[in-house]
Design an enzyme around this catalytic site. Sequence first.
Site, PDB file in Angstrom:
ATOM      1  N   LYS A  52     -46.596  27.426  30.627  1.00 27.04           N
ATOM      2  CA  LYS A  52     -45.839  28.348  29.776  1.00 27.04           C
ATOM      3  C   LYS A  52     -44.357  28.164  30.061  1.00 27.04           C
ATOM      4  O   LYS A  52     -43.929  28.185  31.211  1.00 27.04           O
ATOM      5  CB  LYS A  52     -46.259  29.784  30.062  1.00 27.04           C
ATOM      6  CG  LYS A  52     -45.425  30.856  29.348  1.00 27.04           C
ATOM      7  CD  LYS A  52     -45.087  32.032  30.277  1.00 27.04           C
ATOM      8  CE  LYS A  52     -44.290  31.566  31.451  1.00 27.04           C
ATOM      9  NZ  LYS A  52     -43.549  32.600  32.175  1.00 27.04           N
ATOM     10  N   ASP A  79     -47.896  37.924  31.914  1.00 23.89           N
ATOM     11  CA  ASP A  79     -47.909  36.694  31.123  1.00 23.89           C
ATOM     12  C   ASP A  79     -49.296  36.337  30.601  1.00 23.89           C
ATOM     13  O   ASP A  79     -49.434  35.391  29.821  1.00 23.89           O
ATOM     14  CB  ASP A  79     -47.382  35.517  31.954  1.00 23.89           C
ATOM     15  CG  ASP A  79     -45.866  35.510  32.074  1.00 23.89           C
ATOM     16  OD1 ASP A  79     -45.210  36.103  31.209  1.00 23.89           O
ATOM     17  OD2 ASP A  79     -45.357  34.898  33.034  1.00 23.89           O
TER      18      ASP A  79
END
Length: 299
Positions: free
Chosen positions: A27, A147
């Site tokens: 990410k 996240d």
Amino acid sequence: MDAAVVDAPVVNGAVVDGALAEPARAKINLTLHVTGRRADGYHLLDSLVVFADVGDVVSAEPADALSLSVIGPRGAGVPVGADNLVFRAAKLMAPGGGARLTLDKHLPAASGIGGGSADAAACLRVLAHLWGCELPPLADQLRLGADVPVCVVSRPCRMTGIGEGLAPVPRLPPVWLLLVNPGVGLETPQVFRALTTADHAPMPQDLPVWADAADLAFWLAAQRNDLQPAAIACAPVVGQVLDAVGSTAECLLARMSGSGATCFGVYASRTAADRAADTMRIAHPDWWVAATGLHGAGT
């Protein structure tokens, strides 16, 4: 914004060596604006999040009991019990369920590119396919980490709030990144404690349509990662990485991802990113280096 605004994630259900497998893509926070702090201490964010074509892999096979093994070049020292987010994600999916899980670890730990969260998200997706069940609700995903919801979706998003707000973004042009980590782990709470103020401006309300990589980099240059100065204060080597990445040929922008210490450079071609990676490996053989495209860019 509500996570339901973004299309439901696609569970690949690829078969690798007889087991179902899901990618746990790195990410990348192309921007990370810290816009406030809630009374409970959680910080509010506004971030343009994308996913790389490099990452870990989580695979699952049917079994009577739940187990986890960790392999791969970054697997040494990774816990396999309740402290591992993959194991916790599996327990969240079905407390009494059984599966033989394998985490093939390639991403560095505590590096600002969501390795643990991406692993947990991949575990949720692969078990949803293996067990034929629904993914857990957003609130439960957030319990694993801020996240995790965006990593479950694993496609370009605008992430807001504490991670619960996910909205689609304009099509990303073809773009390539150089990812560099100096081997220094930065814990997210440590970096947030070093943040001098939590009240920064968000990104513009409406994001533009970027014509190409140079246009995207020009727009990104007017945005920020508000955690970058705090991370440099905690680990000055982050500043050295940014200088090294920014000095590579054809680099359009150098910035830190997440809470660090991984930094990225933006390039208009795969060739430029590959050459930059070669340059970085020669100059800094002890650093983790990867050249990568972005999942979903240019489509």
